[in-house]
Design a protein around this motif. Structure first.
Motif, PDB file in Angstrom:
ATOM      1  N   LEU A  89      38.363 -73.688  13.143  1.00  0.00           N
ATOM      2  CA  LEU A  89      39.740 -74.005  12.773  1.00  0.00           C
ATOM      3  C   LEU A  89      40.649 -74.133  13.983  1.00  0.00           C
ATOM      4  O   LEU A  89      41.787 -74.591  13.860  1.00  0.00           O
ATOM      5  CB  LEU A  89      40.284 -72.902  11.844  1.00  0.00           C
ATOM      6  CG  LEU A  89      39.556 -72.734  10.506  1.00  0.00           C
ATOM      7  CD1 LEU A  89      40.158 -71.566   9.725  1.00  0.00           C
ATOM      8  CD2 LEU A  89      39.628 -74.008   9.682  1.00  0.00           C
ATOM      9  N   ASN A  90      40.147 -73.727  15.148  1.00  0.00           N
ATOM     10  CA  ASN A  90      40.987 -73.789  16.349  1.00  0.00           C
ATOM     11  C   ASN A  90      41.021 -75.180  16.980  1.00  0.00           C
ATOM     12  O   ASN A  90      41.734 -75.412  17.945  1.00  0.00           O
ATOM     13  CB  ASN A  90      40.487 -72.788  17.397  1.00  0.00           C
ATOM     14  CG  ASN A  90      39.053 -73.086  17.838  1.00  0.00           C
ATOM     15  OD1 ASN A  90      38.252 -73.559  17.045  1.00  0.00           O
ATOM     16  ND2 ASN A  90      38.756 -72.804  19.092  1.00  0.00           N
TER      17      ASN A  90
ATOM     18  N   THR B  58      40.733 -79.690  16.288  1.00  0.00           N
ATOM     19  CA  THR B  58      40.879 -80.787  15.333  1.00  0.00           C
ATOM     20  C   THR B  58      39.759 -81.787  15.573  1.00  0.00           C
ATOM     21  O   THR B  58      39.478 -82.146  16.722  1.00  0.00           O
ATOM     22  CB  THR B  58      42.232 -81.492  15.476  1.00  0.00           C
ATOM     23  OG1 THR B  58      42.378 -81.966  16.816  1.00  0.00           O
ATOM     24  CG2 THR B  58      43.374 -80.539  15.161  1.00  0.00           C
TER      25      THR B  58
END
Length: 343
Positions: A243-244, A246
């Motif tokens: 999630l850190n 893109t």
């Protein structure tokens, strides 16, 4: 000027009264009638270019430089953009632009020859210098967005959209690195054009097939990951990216069918009804019966395979809403039972 006595007599004369009434009626009708809009003329956005250069870049890979016959300036493009190439056979194929966006006099694309593919790559490899080529675009379904940090992942011919991105990131002074994979070094195009010092080359014959962890390594917070390559590579990276970061990706192959249900497709004009299994697309089944049916990207964005729907409900799986009167048979399906197509 008409004297008052004559004007009064004319106003009472039945003939002139009838003429005035008819004239006023015509004027009122003209005032009510809306002017006819000008006829709409279709805009032909096709660029008719010429092959200026054909160059061998790797095993089974050639690049083609396309330019206008008169040398005029071509429409601008950004990294991640592609051209729709309209082949003489009627096939329509998309190829990523892999040249320099600052070069407004020529477009460069690269094509890997796939003898067992749909025929488009073989036809592209048969083009020679001086051959006319019709294209549309450029278009961009894989936009390169501004970030401070990038990880680029390219598999084989997937380097084509990634190369201009890496060059742009280097030019802008961004923090970036590229992992470039393939079967062998001889199969990897444009190795000599990649900026030095930030590129890791991993080939299957030297290092084995890489895992997602091998590709990603340590991805700091806020990193933009751009990935283009075979479907298994993209699927592995999608699962592994946290999630850190893109993730931005582009496929060169159809996406896997998820949650598909079997249905029937009736081809009204052909008078055939075909069974579509849960794990196959309508396009694949239709091509078994109609090999010349038009298609290109097989991912639901180019619109080449759009087909009219005469009956039945569409499970629309295209990237954008297509409406109820047509479907992109490469990705969309029937909600169940049977769907009737104008084929």
């Amino acid at each position: 000027m008409i004297p008052p006595d004559l004007r009064g007599r004319r106003d009472r004369d039945p003939f002139w009264v009838a003429v005035n009434a008819a004239f006023n009626g015509i004027q009122r009708f003209r005032a009510l009638r809306a002017p006819a809009p000008p006829a709409a003329r279709p805009v032909d956005r096709t660029l008719r270019l010429t092959v200026r250069e054909v160059r061998r870049e790797a095993d089974d890979v050639v690049s083609l430089r396309l330019a206008a016959p008169d040398g005029r300036v071509l429409p601008a493009w950004q990294p991640g953009g592609h051209l729709d190439v309209l082949l003489p056979s009627g096939r329509r194929r998309q190829y990523s632009l892999c040249g320099d966006p600052a070069d407004r006099r020529a477009y460069r694309i690269a094509v890997r020859r796939l003898p067992d593919g749909g025929g488009g790559s073989v036809e592209m490899h048969e083009l020679r210098e001086g051959a006319p080529v019709a294209v549309q675009g450029p278009r961009n379904a894989f936009p390169f967005l501004a970030h401070d940090r990038y990880v680029f992942l390219a598999g084989g011919i997937g380097i084509t959209p990634i190369l201009p991105m890496a060059v742009a990131a280097d030019r802008f002074g961004a923090d970036w690195r590229l992992v470039y994979t393939g079967r062998t070094r001889a199969s990897l195009p444009f190795l000599d054009e990649l900026p030095a010092g930030r590129v890791t080359v991993r080939t299957d014959d030297e290092h084995g097939v890489p895992s997602a962890a091998d590709l990603l390594g340590d991805v700091p917070d806020g990193t933009a990951v751009y990935c283009c390559g075979p479907a298994p590579m993209i699927d592995a990276v999608r699962t592994a990216v946290g999630l850190n970061a893109t993730l931005h990706y582009e496929r060169f192959a159809p996406p896997p069918i998820v949650g598909g249900k079997p249905f029937e497709v009736e081809l009204r004009r052909s008078g055939r009804t075909l069974a579509v299994p849960a794990d196959r697309s309508a396009l694949d089944v239709i091509r078994d019966e109609l090999p010349d049916v038009a298609y290109s990207c097989r991912q639901g964005f180019c619109g080449t395979c759009r087909t009219g729907v005469l009956a039945g409900a569409v499970d629309d799986r295209a990237p954008s809403d297509q409406g109820d009167d047509s479907m992109l048979v490469c990705v969309s399906r029937a909600t169940g039972g049977r769907i009737t197509l104008d084929l």
